[in-house]
Design an enzyme around this catalytic site. Structure first.
Site, PDB file in Angstrom:
ATOM      1  N   ALA A   1      -8.356 -17.642  32.845  1.00 20.48           N
ATOM      2  CA  ALA A   1      -9.683 -17.032  32.736  1.00 20.48           C
ATOM      3  C   ALA A   1      -9.683 -15.832  31.803  1.00 20.48           C
ATOM      4  O   ALA A   1     -10.675 -15.122  31.707  1.00 20.48           O
ATOM      5  CB  ALA A   1     -10.165 -16.625  34.123  1.00 20.48           C
TER       6      ALA A   1
ATOM      7  N   ASP B   1      -1.621  -6.919  27.667  1.00 23.91           N
ATOM      8  CA  ASP B   1      -1.729  -7.417  29.048  1.00 23.91           C
ATOM      9  C   ASP B   1      -0.603  -6.881  29.932  1.00 23.91           C
ATOM     10  O   ASP B   1      -0.826  -6.394  31.031  1.00 23.91           O
ATOM     11  CB  ASP B   1      -1.698  -8.951  29.059  1.00 23.91           C
ATOM     12  CG  ASP B   1      -2.733  -9.549  28.119  1.00 23.91           C
ATOM     13  OD1 ASP B   1      -3.624  -8.805  27.668  1.00 23.91           O
ATOM     14  OD2 ASP B   1      -2.638 -10.762  27.826  1.00 23.91           O
TER      15      ASP B   1
ATOM     16  N   GLU C   1     -10.434  -6.024  21.060  1.00 25.76           N
ATOM     17  CA  GLU C   1      -9.952  -7.396  21.252  1.00 25.76           C
ATOM     18  C   GLU C   1      -9.287  -7.900  19.979  1.00 25.76           C
ATOM     19  O   GLU C   1      -9.815  -7.729  18.881  1.00 25.76           O
ATOM     20  CB  GLU C   1     -11.146  -8.283  21.610  1.00 25.76           C
ATOM     21  CG  GLU C   1     -10.817  -9.383  22.570  1.00 25.76           C
ATOM     22  CD  GLU C   1     -10.436  -8.866  23.948  1.00 25.76           C
ATOM     23  OE1 GLU C   1      -9.215  -8.774  24.216  1.00 25.76           O
ATOM     24  OE2 GLU C   1     -11.325  -8.570  24.749  1.00 25.76           O
TER      25      GLU C   1
HETATM   26  C1  GLA Z   1      -4.457 -12.216  24.892  1.00 25.98           C
HETATM   27  C2  GLA Z   1      -3.132 -11.596  24.487  1.00 25.98           C
HETATM   28  C3  GLA Z   1      -3.272 -10.097  24.238  1.00 25.98           C
HETATM   29  C4  GLA Z   1      -4.438  -9.802  23.281  1.00 25.98           C
HETATM   30  C5  GLA Z   1      -5.688 -10.555  23.707  1.00 25.98           C
HETATM   31  C6  GLA Z   1      -6.790 -10.430  22.694  1.00 25.98           C
HETATM   32  O1  GLA Z   1      -4.849 -11.704  26.138  1.00 25.98           O
HETATM   33  O2  GLA Z   1      -2.152 -11.802  25.480  1.00 25.98           O
HETATM   34  O3  GLA Z   1      -2.054  -9.568  23.745  1.00 25.98           O
HETATM   35  O4  GLA Z   1      -4.078 -10.094  21.967  1.00 25.98           O
HETATM   36  O5  GLA Z   1      -5.454 -11.928  23.918  1.00 25.98           O
HETATM   37  O6  GLA Z   1      -7.209  -9.116  22.583  1.00 25.98           O
END
Ligand code: GLA
Length: 387
Positions: A123, A172, A34
């Site tokens: 979420a 993501d 993360e």
């Molecule tokens: C969000 C961002 C991702 C990542 C996460 C944390 O989801 O869109 O790119 O940085 O936070 O891991």
């Protein structure tokens, strides 16, 4: 669940008897890794079944008209007209990705799009990436534009930077575009290479608990964390002149030089450097089916995000604490950007019912909020569905 038949009926009522095509792109849950993606590091997410579905048909002009069944709204833009820029609404994600694709050389047709999504919004399960990737795939496919999924993911990320204002990493969109059923995805966010890691779910399941808290701070704090990491790299270059990102710093190197870093930069660096390590260890643990170890790494990740990176909140901490006391829970942590959203839990398959019951009850007692609790299945990335 999205009712595709209904979606189709509404589409035909609105646009007449055309033959629309159907596309979908999923949300994701991050198992571990993360706030490492924008540090050129490693992440280990999987796509979930909850997805954005898009019915799409081309138009003769260059207007893109988008009907969202979730918001019960229609909005449109014209690819031949100058862009208005950020509006602060859901259409930004669709227009953002379309404009970025065009700027990078794709010639898109106008289209009628109809959207419905069952990825919960706000979420931390990447409803926005699902929206960007599904509409990006629909528009390029209708236009006969061949696009590889990594390029599509990068276009989604740029849309996020330019139209939404969050300087997010690539996790993501990459996951939504490229994930594979029954697998987690180890992404090297520097090289953009990924390995599909099989998930053996015969004895354990991945469960998501939505805290139903959404913190307004998320986007500005996110950009602050990113800047703090960049500052950490600048400061560490005095000792390690060749580093480009925190990805290049080992735990041992950080231990040697962290005394020279001011707080909170030191804490932020410590989280990222140790989290990269944990992510690679987690991949090994999954390969060896060592779920005890996988779970332990998840708890450690949460602690690091809470204490060093400071992106958790009391509701997420409560969910992790409650989970940690339930028999058969191997691991639990916040997932996604933080400041609200969901936890991801590794739970023995025969304890699922108890897990649900105890989390629901104790979370309500502690926070007066209801958690949504469900089993997450690793699904495929974006695709066209033949109808
Ligand atoms: C969000 C961002 C991702 C990542 C996460 C944390 O989801 O869109 O790119 O940085 O936070 O891991």
């Amino acid at each position: 669940m999205v009712d595709v038949e209904k979606l189709r009926r509404v589409f035909v009522e609105m646009h007449g008897d055309v033959e629309p095509r159907l596309f979908r792109a999923p949300g994701r849950v991050n198992l571990i890794g993360e706030h490492t993606d924008y540090n050129d590091g490693f992440v280990l997410p999987m796509a979930i079944e909850q997805s954005t579905f898009v019915l799409a048909a081309p138009r003769a002009d260059r207007r893109v008209s988008v009907r969202s069944l979730n918001f019960n709204k229609t909005a449109e833009f014209d690819l031949d007209e100058a862009e208005e820029g950020k509006r602060g609404v859901w259409l930004d994600y669709v227009e953002g990705v379309a404009r970025v694709l065009e700027r990078e050389g794709a010639r898109l047709t106008g289209a009628n799009l109809m959207l419905q999504s069952d990825v919960p919004e706000g979420a931390g399960l990447s409803s926005s990436a699902a929206l960007e990737i599904s509409t990006g795939l629909a528009l390029t496919s209708l236009s006969g534009v061949e696009i590889d999924p990594i390029t599509l993911a990068l276009a989604g990320q740029k849309a996020e930077h330019e139209y939404v204002g969050t300087k997010s990493g690539i996790m993501d969109q990459y996951t939504s575009a490229l994930a594979r059923k029954n697998h987690a995805l180890l992404i090297d966010c520097r090289t953009l290479e990924a390995v599909h890691v099989p998930l053996d779910d015969s004895g354990v399941v991945i469960m998501i608990c939505n805290s139903n808290v959404r913190h307004a701070l998320a986007s500005s704090e996110y950009n602050t964390r990113r800047a703090e990491c960049e500052r950490g790299v600048e400061l560490l270059r005095r000792f390690l002149p060749n580093i480009k990102a925190l990805r290049d710093v080992s735990v041992r190197e950080l231990e040697a030089y962290e005394e020279s870093l001011p707080e909170p930069i030191r804490q932020r660096c410590r989280h990222v450097v140790t989290e990269n390590d944990r992510t690679l260890e987690a991949v090994e643990a999954l390969r060896q089916k060592d779920f005890q170890k996988m779970g332990r790494l998840m708890f450690e990740s949460h602690e690091s995000l809470r204490a060093d990176y400071e992106v958790s909140c009391k509701e997420l901490d409560a969910l992790v604490e409650i989970a940690g006391r339930i028999e058969g829970v191997l691991g639990a942590r916040m997932t996604g950007g933080g400041f609200g959203g969901c936890t991801v839990n590794l739970v023995a398959r025969d304890q699922v019912a108890r897990f649900r019951e105890i989390i629901a009850r104790e979370y309500r007692q502690r926070t007066k909020l209801n958690a949504d609790i469900y089993v997450a299945k690793a699904s495929d990335g974006a695709e066209e569905i033949r109808i």
